[in-house]
Design an enzyme around this catalytic site. Structure first.
Site, PDB file in Angstrom:
ATOM      1  N   LYS A  76      59.584  13.461 -80.996  1.00 57.33           N
ATOM      2  CA  LYS A  76      60.335  14.584 -81.592  1.00 57.33           C
ATOM      3  C   LYS A  76      61.655  14.155 -82.223  1.00 57.33           C
ATOM      4  O   LYS A  76      62.143  13.056 -81.998  1.00 57.33           O
ATOM      5  CB  LYS A  76      60.539  15.680 -80.541  1.00 57.33           C
ATOM      6  CG  LYS A  76      59.243  16.483 -80.380  1.00 57.33           C
ATOM      7  CD  LYS A  76      59.399  17.728 -79.572  1.00 57.33           C
ATOM      8  CE  LYS A  76      58.064  18.491 -79.580  1.00 57.33           C
ATOM      9  NZ  LYS A  76      57.969  19.446 -78.490  1.00 57.33           N
TER      10      LYS A  76
ATOM     11  N   ARG B 100      53.040  16.099 -72.535  1.00 61.32           N
ATOM     12  CA  ARG B 100      52.242  16.365 -73.742  1.00 61.32           C
ATOM     13  C   ARG B 100      52.625  15.306 -74.772  1.00 61.32           C
ATOM     14  O   ARG B 100      53.761  15.288 -75.245  1.00 61.32           O
ATOM     15  CB  ARG B 100      52.563  17.771 -74.247  1.00 61.32           C
ATOM     16  CG  ARG B 100      51.751  18.204 -75.468  1.00 61.32           C
ATOM     17  CD  ARG B 100      52.175  19.594 -75.911  1.00 61.32           C
ATOM     18  NE  ARG B 100      51.411  20.050 -77.057  1.00 61.32           N
ATOM     19  CZ  ARG B 100      51.676  19.728 -78.326  1.00 61.32           C
ATOM     20  NH1 ARG B 100      52.690  18.950 -78.608  1.00 61.32           N
ATOM     21  NH2 ARG B 100      50.918  20.184 -79.295  1.00 61.32           N
TER      22      ARG B 100
HETATM   23  N1  HH2 Z   1      55.451  20.913 -78.963  1.00 62.77           N
HETATM   24  C1  HH2 Z   1      54.762  21.112 -80.102  1.00 62.77           C
HETATM   25  C2  HH2 Z   1      53.651  21.966 -80.119  1.00 62.77           C
HETATM   26  N2  HH2 Z   1      53.235  22.590 -78.990  1.00 62.77           N
HETATM   27  N3  HH2 Z   1      53.471  23.008 -76.684  1.00 62.77           N
HETATM   28  C3  HH2 Z   1      54.133  22.824 -75.530  1.00 62.77           C
HETATM   29  N4  HH2 Z   1      53.718  23.446 -74.398  1.00 62.77           N
HETATM   30  N5  HH2 Z   1      55.252  22.017 -75.452  1.00 62.77           N
HETATM   31  C4  HH2 Z   1      55.730  21.363 -76.561  1.00 62.77           C
HETATM   32  O1  HH2 Z   1      56.760  20.651 -76.435  1.00 62.77           O
HETATM   33  C5  HH2 Z   1      55.035  21.538 -77.807  1.00 62.77           C
HETATM   34  C6  HH2 Z   1      53.902  22.389 -77.832  1.00 62.77           C
HETATM   35  C7  HH2 Z   1      55.199  20.442 -81.357  1.00 62.77           C
HETATM   36  O2  HH2 Z   1      54.635  19.184 -81.512  1.00 62.77           O
HETATM   37  P1  HH2 Z   1      53.290  18.827 -82.347  1.00 62.77           P
HETATM   38  O3  HH2 Z   1      52.109  19.573 -81.839  1.00 62.77           O
HETATM   39  O4  HH2 Z   1      53.150  17.359 -82.299  1.00 62.77           O
HETATM   40  O5  HH2 Z   1      53.624  19.206 -83.838  1.00 62.77           O
HETATM   41  P2  HH2 Z   1      53.356  20.486 -84.762  1.00 62.77           P
HETATM   42  O6  HH2 Z   1      53.965  21.672 -84.113  1.00 62.77           O
HETATM   43  O7  HH2 Z   1      54.012  20.128 -86.067  1.00 62.77           O
HETATM   44  O8  HH2 Z   1      51.871  20.677 -84.901  1.00 62.77           O
END
Ligand code: HH2
Length: 279
Positions: free
Chosen positions: A224, A258
């Site tokens: 992040k 995660r």
């Molecule tokens: N972070 C993201 C998405 N979902 N869910 C939980 N429970 N906790 C988190 O920290 C979290 C989440 C964001 O990351 P990512 O899925 O890699 O990216 P994007 O939102 O651009 O798809």
């Protein structure tokens, strides 16, 4: 109140006292901040899922809408079109627990029908119908804290006491979920969701203060932008920073992480778990 640290997800038993569990990220989106555009094809998404399962992922979290700062929402129909075939195949062909990353009740319902057993709701029940969908399916629920919406959340996040405010919110939403009949609840402070660098750092430094809520704690620091701010590096070069954050979170009480880099963070978690367990 001390709740049970043993959760059952389908046929799988997770003992959160024994070790930290690894949730692998699979974004079936064109625009996620780290893996966007790579797994839009269902065949490639499945291959990546099989690879993460092989590398030791305990859970796979499948998302069909990017929630990176500034992202636009997509319709439920589009989200369903992206993720349901992928979830269906993973749930039937791989031995891994399937979670769906959505805050929309229709998407959750279709994903649960296809074989998901956890709903990862980054808005912690902003859709008032969500709790009933999760309860009716006897599914589990992740409640994550976010200030604002992905479109606007990083514009000027403000807190008087970030740890206290996030904790209070998660406590209230967990009570709402429990009242609706959801028995397996996981809480997540929402790293990067409406938080400045210092807010993210405070939440990880004081993650132990969430332990007394009695729910397993999930954290998602993977690649992040707070790591980018510290290291001045792009997402694909944030693995070591992720490892440091994962270690700190595990020592402070995280039960699940995660992550994008499953093989590497599984190893990090095994070492951090040993140190945490030592007397
Ligand atoms: N972070 C993201 C998405 N979902 N869910 C939980 N429970 N906790 C988190 O920290 C979290 C989440 C964001 O990351 P990512 O899925 O890699 O990216 P994007 O939102 O651009 O798809």
């Amino acid at each position: 109140m001390k709740r049970s640290a043993i959760y059952r997800f389908g046929d799988s038993v997770f003992d959160f006292n024994a070790r930290t569990y690894v949730m692998g990220i699979l974004n079936v989106t064109p625009d996620s901040f780290s893996d966007g555009g790579r797994y839009q094809d269902p065949g490639r998404a499945f291959e990546r899922a099989a690879e993460m399962a092989d590398q030791g992922a305990d859970v796979l979290d499948i998302g069909g809408e990017s929630t990176r700062p500034g992202a636009d929402p997509v319709t439920p129909e589009e989200e369903i079109r992206r993720i349901v075939p992928v979830i269906d195949r993973i749930a039937h062909e791989l031995k891994v627990v399937v979670s769906v990353d959505t805050y929309k009740r229709e998407v959750a319902r279709r994903a649960l029908d296809a074989g998901a057993v956890i709903v990862n709701d980054i808005t912690a029940l902003s859709d008032p119908g969500m709790k009933d969908v999760v309860a009716a399916a006897k599914a589990s629920l992740v409640l994550m804290h976010m200030q604002g919406t992905p479109k606007t959340m990083q514009m000027s996040p403000e807190y008087l006491n970030v740890v206290g405010e996030v904790k209070g919110f998660l406590k209230r939403q967990a009570a709402v979920a429990a009242e609706a009949g959801i028995s397996q609840i996981v809480i997540d402070p929402g790293i990067g969701f409406g938080k400045k660098l210092d807010h993210n750092i405070a939440l990880m430094r004081h993650l132990d203060s969430f332990v007394d809520l009695g729910y397993p704690i999930l954290v998602g620091p993977s690649r992040k932008s707070f790591l980018g701010a510290i290291l001045d590096l792009p997402p694909e070069e944030r693995m070591e920073g992720t490892a440091a954050a994962v270690t700190a979170c595990i020592l402070n009480g995280a039960a699940m992480i995660r992550v994008h880099d499953v093989r590497e963070m599984k190893r990090v978690a095994m070492v951090a778990d040993k140190i945490r367990a030592a007397s």
